[in-house]
Design an enzyme around this catalytic site. Structure first.
Site, short mmCIF file in Angstrom:
data_model
loop_
_atom_site.label_atom_id
_atom_site.label_comp_id
_atom_site.label_asym_id
_atom_site.label_seq_id
_atom_site.Cartn_x
_atom_site.Cartn_y
_atom_site.Cartn_z
N ARG A 155 -9.16 -1.46 -92.46
CA ARG A 155 -9.29 -1.77 -91.03
C ARG A 155 -9.64 -3.24 -90.77
NH1 ARG A 155 -12.21 3.26 -91.11
NH2 ARG A 155 -10.76 4.95 -90.64
N LYS B 186 -0.49 -14.12 -84.72
CA LYS B 186 0.56 -13.09 -84.60
C LYS B 186 0.99 -12.71 -86.01
CE LYS B 186 2.78 -13.77 -80.13
NZ LYS B 186 4.03 -14.15 -79.44
N GLU C 107 11.08 -25.49 -84.21
CA GLU C 107 9.84 -25.08 -83.55
C GLU C 107 9.05 -26.29 -83.05
OE1 GLU C 107 9.38 -21.99 -82.77
OE2 GLU C 107 9.82 -20.60 -84.41
N LYS D 102 -0.16 -25.64 -79.65
CA LYS D 102 -0.26 -24.20 -79.87
C LYS D 102 -1.71 -23.72 -79.73
CE LYS D 102 1.26 -20.19 -82.24
NZ LYS D 102 2.17 -19.52 -83.13
N GLU E 239 -1.22 -12.89 -75.38
CA GLU E 239 0.02 -13.02 -74.61
C GLU E 239 0.04 -12.15 -73.35
OE1 GLU E 239 3.49 -13.90 -77.03
OE2 GLU E 239 4.72 -12.81 -75.59
N ARG F 63 1.06 -17.42 -73.09
CA ARG F 63 1.49 -17.57 -74.49
C ARG F 63 2.99 -17.32 -74.66
NH1 ARG F 63 -1.41 -15.68 -80.14
NH2 ARG F 63 0.32 -16.36 -81.45
N ASN G 221 7.73 -18.72 -76.82
CA ASN G 221 8.95 -18.02 -77.24
C ASN G 221 10.21 -18.61 -76.62
OD1 ASN G 221 8.14 -15.95 -79.07
ND2 ASN G 221 7.04 -15.03 -77.37
N HIS H 218 13.56 -17.94 -78.17
CA HIS H 218 13.41 -16.83 -79.12
C HIS H 218 14.10 -15.54 -78.67
CE1 HIS H 218 10.53 -19.60 -80.77
NE2 HIS H 218 10.09 -18.76 -81.69
N HIS I 20 16.13 -14.26 -81.52
CA HIS I 20 15.86 -12.99 -82.22
C HIS I 20 17.11 -12.11 -82.23
CE1 HIS I 20 11.17 -13.16 -81.76
NE2 HIS I 20 11.64 -13.97 -82.68
N HIS J 171 15.28 -18.20 -89.07
CA HIS J 171 14.59 -18.04 -87.79
C HIS J 171 14.72 -19.32 -86.95
CE1 HIS J 171 11.58 -16.79 -84.88
NE2 HIS J 171 10.95 -17.93 -85.07
P1 NAD Z 1 10.23 -18.30 -94.97
O1 NAD Z 1 8.86 -17.82 -95.01
O2 NAD Z 1 11.33 -17.35 -95.31
O3 NAD Z 1 10.35 -19.60 -95.90
C1 NAD Z 1 11.58 -20.24 -95.99
C2 NAD Z 1 12.04 -20.40 -97.45
O4 NAD Z 1 11.36 -21.50 -98.05
C3 NAD Z 1 11.76 -19.20 -98.34
O5 NAD Z 1 12.81 -19.04 -99.25
C4 NAD Z 1 10.50 -19.63 -99.09
O6 NAD Z 1 10.33 -18.97 -100.31
C5 NAD Z 1 10.75 -21.09 -99.28
N1 NAD Z 1 9.58 -21.95 -99.41
C6 NAD Z 1 8.41 -21.85 -98.77
N2 NAD Z 1 7.65 -22.93 -99.03
C7 NAD Z 1 8.34 -23.70 -99.88
C8 NAD Z 1 8.09 -24.95 -100.50
N3 NAD Z 1 7.00 -25.65 -100.21
N4 NAD Z 1 9.02 -25.45 -101.34
C9 NAD Z 1 10.17 -24.77 -101.58
N5 NAD Z 1 10.48 -23.60 -101.00
C10 NAD Z 1 9.58 -23.08 -100.15
O7 NAD Z 1 10.60 -18.86 -93.50
P2 NAD Z 1 9.78 -19.70 -92.44
O8 NAD Z 1 10.80 -20.48 -91.70
O9 NAD Z 1 8.63 -20.41 -93.02
O10 NAD Z 1 9.18 -18.59 -91.48
C11 NAD Z 1 10.03 -17.77 -90.70
C12 NAD Z 1 9.27 -16.53 -90.32
O11 NAD Z 1 8.15 -16.90 -89.50
C13 NAD Z 1 10.08 -15.55 -89.52
O12 NAD Z 1 9.91 -14.25 -90.04
C14 NAD Z 1 9.49 -15.64 -88.13
O13 NAD Z 1 9.59 -14.45 -87.42
C15 NAD Z 1 8.08 -15.99 -88.42
N6 NAD Z 1 7.38 -16.69 -87.33
C16 NAD Z 1 6.17 -16.21 -86.96
C17 NAD Z 1 5.46 -16.85 -85.96
C18 NAD Z 1 4.07 -16.38 -85.61
O14 NAD Z 1 3.51 -16.85 -84.63
N7 NAD Z 1 3.49 -15.49 -86.38
C19 NAD Z 1 5.98 -17.98 -85.33
C20 NAD Z 1 7.23 -18.44 -85.74
C21 NAD Z 1 7.93 -17.78 -86.74
N1 GLY Z 2 5.41 -18.20 -82.06
C1 GLY Z 2 5.04 -17.61 -80.81
C2 GLY Z 2 3.60 -17.31 -80.69
O1 GLY Z 2 2.82 -17.55 -81.60
O2 GLY Z 2 3.19 -16.84 -79.68
#
Ligand code: NAD
Ligand code: GLY
Length: 369
Positions: free
Chosen positions: A124, A146, A188, A230, A240, A244, A248, A251, A255, A268
């Site tokens: 939890r 998030k 982003e 942010k 949100e 917030r 998006n 997005h 998405h 993404h």
């Molecule tokens: P990812 O996590 O898939 O990383 C991209 C690629 O880079 C992967 O293959 C990873 O293994 C590789 N990688 C990571 N760090 C590296 C490094 N330093 N050197 C070499 N390779 C490396 O993708 P991302 O773009 O980081 O994240 C996308 C995800 O984030 C999506 O699922 C999206 O929905 C999510 N997201 C979440 C929020 C939030 O607020 N929580 C906001 C935006 C996006």
């Molecule tokens: N990436 C959108 C949020 O964090 O709200």
């Protein structure tokens, strides 16, 4: 604060934390000094990032924990699933981890979102730390709490709001990031301009080449300013209720692209980039911005090496497919899609739009198959 780091604070009462930004922070034990005592840590990473950075993080944490475990997840958006999430729980239970165990998310947004969700659920709720290693994760996903996994019917549909105790953005990790991933992160960063800060947007126009060349000072500014924006938005509206949602921008369309193409086909950030062009064009058609603004945004996205045209998702009824996917968006209310639109550069607004108008935008913005 570490002498070689800048810290951005996110003010959420008892859930407040710092975002440390600098070079060589990952393997500096001082980066983690303020965390509460615990006997064990679990480093959650993937098969790509582990060989690059897991040992360095483990060494930095060695003095803090009697036991440090690791779990290496399969890499890729297509693995942001229940099945992969369960591997984290398997590791926690196999190692007999207690409720003080600290989870470290070492990787990009996929690892950060899944580790955060696992931390929210295990016993939890256990503490977790974000150690983002992609630009996208440093400027966005590691901040704000998030956490989620995908469902075949919708992106990030299963998750929780759960804040990390600390975010450590080591800019040096960006040196190993593939160019396509760096560009995805820039989407982003660009996003923050139209919704909140046109001075940042103008700075990006001036400094895009430096960012693409991974100039450390330029990256430091982009990460810091993004985190400041942010942090202010999340500090005002953590869960949100309203504001917030502006984060998006792009997005809702993005998405739909990710889900419609199959997770992992478009990154993404690529979906967000093309989605921002569509959202800007919808804003123009609603009379909120002029064509010059849409053109300016499109040019900057293009200069970042990102797509400005969206893919065709269905040859028979492309607009219908987009609309179907967008109705699963978390911002939709009673089946009505609500878009983040630009109400004059630097100002975002949430609005519904007539389906007919959205169809026109999709027809205009999608590349031929
Ligand atoms: P990812 O996590 O898939 O990383 C991209 C690629 O880079 C992967 O293959 C990873 O293994 C590789 N990688 C990571 N760090 C590296 C490094 N330093 N050197 C070499 N390779 C490396 O993708 P991302 O773009 O980081 O994240 C996308 C995800 O984030 C999506 O699922 C999206 O929905 C999510 N997201 C979440 C929020 C939030 O607020 N929580 C906001 C935006 C996006
Ligand atoms: N990436 C959108 C949020 O964090 O709200």
């Amino acid at each position: 604060m570490l002498s070689h780091a800048t810290t951005v604070h996110i003010d959420l009462g008892e859930r407040s934390y710092g975002i440390a930004i600098g070079a060589a922070l990952l393997d500096d034990s001082a980066s983690y000094a303020a965390l509460p005592h615990a006997s064990a840590a679990l480093i959650v990473t993937n098969t790509t990032v582990a060989p690059l950075y897991a040992k360095r993080l483990r060494v930095a944490l060695a003095g803090r924990y009697a036991q440090i475990h690791e779990v290496h997840l399969p890499d890729g958006e297509e693995h942001k699933t229940w099945q992969t999430l369960n591997l984290i729980f398997d590791a926690l239970l196999t190692h007999g981890c207690d409720r003080k165990t600290v989870l470290y998310a070492l990787g990009g947004g996929v690892i950060g979102d899944m580790t955060g969700f696992a931390a929210a659920c295990y016993m939890r709720g256990v503490p977790f730390v974000q150690v983002p290693t992609t630009l996208l994760a440093q400027v966005d996903s590691s901040v704000g709490g998030k956490t989620a996994i995908n469902h075949p019917l919708g992106k990030n549909m299963i998750g929780a709001f759960y804040q990390p105790r600390l975010v450590v953005c080591d800019l040096a990790t960006l040196d190993t990031l593939p160019a396509r991933e760096l560009a995805a992160g820039l989407a982003e960063v660009i996003k923050y301009g139209p919704i909140a800060d046109m001075a940042l947007f103008a700075w990006l126009e001036q400094n895009m080449d430096a960012l693409l060349a991974r100039d450390r000072a330029a990256l430091a500014h982009a990460v810091k300013r993004s985190c400041e924006i942010k942090a202010a938005v999340v500090g005002a509206d953590e869960r949100e209720a309203g504001l917030r949602a502006i984060l998006n921008f792009g997005h809702t369309f993005g998405h739909a692209i990710e889900a419609g193409m199959g997770y992992g086909v478009w990154l993404h950030g690529e979906g967000v980039a093309a989605g921002m062009v569509m959202a800007a064009e919808l804003s123009r058609r609603l009379g909120l911005v002029d064509a010059a603004f849409v053109e300016r945004l499109t040019r900057l996205i293009e200069r970042a090496g990102l797509p400005t045209r969206s893919p065709v998702l269905d040859a028979a009824d492309n607009a219908g497919r987009y609309l179907e996917l967008m109705r699963v968006d978390k911002k939709a209310e009673a089946g009505e899609i609500r878009f983040v639109l630009i109400d004059g550069p630097g100002q975002a607004v949430m609005r519904a739009a007539p389906d007919a108008l959205v169809r026109e935008v999709i027809d205009q913005c999608c590349a031929a198959a």
